[in-house]
Design a protein around this motif. Structure first.
Motif, short mmCIF file in Angstrom:
data_model
loop_
_atom_site.label_atom_id
_atom_site.label_comp_id
_atom_site.label_asym_id
_atom_site.label_seq_id
_atom_site.Cartn_x
_atom_site.Cartn_y
_atom_site.Cartn_z
N ALA A 8 2.39 -0.95 -9.80
CA ALA A 8 1.02 -1.13 -10.30
C ALA A 8 0.11 -1.59 -9.17
O ALA A 8 -1.05 -1.16 -9.08
CB ALA A 8 1.01 -2.14 -11.44
N GLY A 9 0.63 -2.46 -8.31
CA GLY A 9 -0.15 -2.91 -7.16
C GLY A 9 -0.32 -1.82 -6.12
O GLY A 9 -1.40 -1.65 -5.56
N VAL A 10 0.77 -1.08 -5.86
CA VAL A 10 0.70 0.02 -4.89
C VAL A 10 -0.35 1.04 -5.32
O VAL A 10 -1.14 1.52 -4.50
CB VAL A 10 2.08 0.70 -4.75
CG1 VAL A 10 1.96 1.98 -3.92
CG2 VAL A 10 3.07 -0.25 -4.10
N GLU A 11 -0.36 1.37 -6.60
CA GLU A 11 -1.30 2.37 -7.13
C GLU A 11 -2.67 1.78 -7.40
O GLU A 11 -3.58 2.49 -7.84
CB GLU A 11 -0.73 2.97 -8.42
CG GLU A 11 0.53 3.78 -8.23
CD GLU A 11 0.32 4.93 -7.27
OE1 GLU A 11 -0.70 5.65 -7.41
OE2 GLU A 11 1.16 5.12 -6.37
N ARG A 12 -2.82 0.45 -7.14
CA ARG A 12 -4.09 -0.24 -7.35
C ARG A 12 -4.63 -0.01 -8.77
O ARG A 12 -5.81 0.33 -8.96
CB ARG A 12 -5.12 0.19 -6.32
CG ARG A 12 -4.74 -0.13 -4.87
CD ARG A 12 -4.63 -1.63 -4.65
NE ARG A 12 -4.22 -1.97 -3.30
CZ ARG A 12 -5.08 -2.28 -2.33
NH1 ARG A 12 -6.37 -2.30 -2.57
NH2 ARG A 12 -4.63 -2.58 -1.12
N MET A 13 -3.76 -0.18 -9.76
CA MET A 13 -4.23 -0.15 -11.15
C MET A 13 -5.35 -1.17 -11.27
O MET A 13 -5.29 -2.25 -10.68
CB MET A 13 -3.08 -0.50 -12.10
CG MET A 13 -3.52 -0.69 -13.54
SD MET A 13 -2.15 -1.14 -14.67
CE MET A 13 -1.52 0.48 -15.07
N ARG A 14 -6.38 -0.83 -12.01
CA ARG A 14 -7.52 -1.74 -12.16
C ARG A 14 -7.01 -3.11 -12.64
O ARG A 14 -6.28 -3.20 -13.61
CB ARG A 14 -8.53 -1.17 -13.15
CG ARG A 14 -9.29 0.03 -12.61
CD ARG A 14 -10.40 0.48 -13.52
NE ARG A 14 -9.90 0.86 -14.84
CZ ARG A 14 -10.13 0.18 -15.96
NH1 ARG A 14 -10.85 -0.94 -15.93
NH2 ARG A 14 -9.66 0.62 -17.12
N GLY A 67 0.81 -1.21 0.00
CA GLY A 67 0.00 0.00 0.00
C GLY A 67 0.84 1.26 0.00
O GLY A 67 2.06 1.23 0.17
N ARG A 68 0.17 2.35 -0.17
CA ARG A 68 0.86 3.64 -0.28
C ARG A 68 1.55 4.05 1.00
O ARG A 68 2.70 4.49 1.01
CB ARG A 68 -0.15 4.71 -0.70
CG ARG A 68 0.46 6.08 -0.97
CD ARG A 68 -0.59 7.03 -1.54
NE ARG A 68 -0.01 8.32 -1.81
CZ ARG A 68 0.12 9.29 -0.89
NH1 ARG A 68 -0.29 9.08 0.36
NH2 ARG A 68 0.66 10.45 -1.21
N GLU A 69 0.87 3.92 2.13
CA GLU A 69 1.42 4.38 3.41
C GLU A 69 2.66 3.58 3.81
O GLU A 69 3.66 4.13 4.27
CB GLU A 69 0.36 4.30 4.51
CG GLU A 69 -0.83 5.22 4.28
CD GLU A 69 -0.41 6.67 4.07
OE1 GLU A 69 0.49 7.14 4.79
OE2 GLU A 69 -0.97 7.32 3.17
#
Length: 224
Positions: free
Chosen positions: A146-152, A95-97
């Motif tokens: 891509a996972g961190v930014e939650r790309m669709r 995740g981002r945090e």
């Protein structure tokens, strides 16, 4: 050299033995085209494993009648997607945090660097995921942001599948066409891979040098 034994074996029309080529050959001998997919999935998770060795070797195996070309393309692409999904999941779990927290502990890396990366990914993420599948090392690492930014997920899967299919098809078809000379493609791609890694290393060194320089200027100003 890792491929020496492979060169000697294939020159004689035999399956390569020893090193990465021998390991991949054993997988394909045991599991068929599915084994090629397993090898490529592991290559995505462990970038030092070279797809430019595994894929032409899969093409060579197909030319020897061990399995079909379609099966080789299907399973290696499936392996690419599965490996990419695993790394996407790592990014999503971080995740981002957490990514920002980890970045804060890394010397010379600032949260602002992560913010800039996020902005760049927002603008060019689709291109990065698609074309990134054709760049050594980067093709694995691009799945994490891509996972961190939650790309669709459907978009990520479509881009990863398309990019992986192109990359895999080129090497498998060349390996199939070359037959016992499959290893010749690795010489050319080795130069490409070294060039990409050299550019990446230069970029990292430049980043570090600029960061140290800015830190030095900041200390100089604070001492006045």
């Amino acid at each position: 050299m890792i491929l020496n034994s492979a060169y000697e074996a294939t020159a004689a029309g035999e399956a390569p033995t020893g090193g990465i080529a021998g390991w991949a050959t054993d997988l394909m001998d045991t599991l068929g085209a599915f084994g090629a997919g397993v090898a490529i999935a592991l290559e995505n998770l462990f970038p030092p494993l070279p797809s430019e060795v595994i894929l032409p070797l899969a093409g060579f195996a197909a030319s020897q009648g061990k399995f079909g070309l379609v099966a080789a393309l299907f399973w290696t692409t499936a392996g690419s997607v599965i490996g990419a999904l695993a790394l996407y999941a790592v990014g999503a779990l971080l995740g981002r945090e957490r990514t920002l927290a980890i970045a804060a502990r890394i010397p010379l890396v600032k949260p602002s660097d992560i913010h800039r990366t996020e902005q760049l990914f927002a603008r060019h993420g689709t291109k990065a995921v698609f074309f990134g599948r054709m760049i050594p090392v980067f093709r694995s690492m691009i799945s994490v942001p891509a996972g961190v930014e939650r790309m669709r997920l459907p978009l990520f899967l479509a881009l990863t599948t398309a990019g992986s299919l192109i990359w895999n098809a080129v090497f498998i078809l060349i390996g199939h066409a070359l037959g016992t000379r499959w290893h010749q493609v690795t010489d050319l791609v080795g130069l490409y891979s070294k060039g990409v890694l050299a550019v990446a290393a230069l970029a990292v060194l430049t980043f570090v040098a600029l960061r140290i320089r800015r830190a030095g200027k900041g200390e100089h100003r604070s001492s006045r």
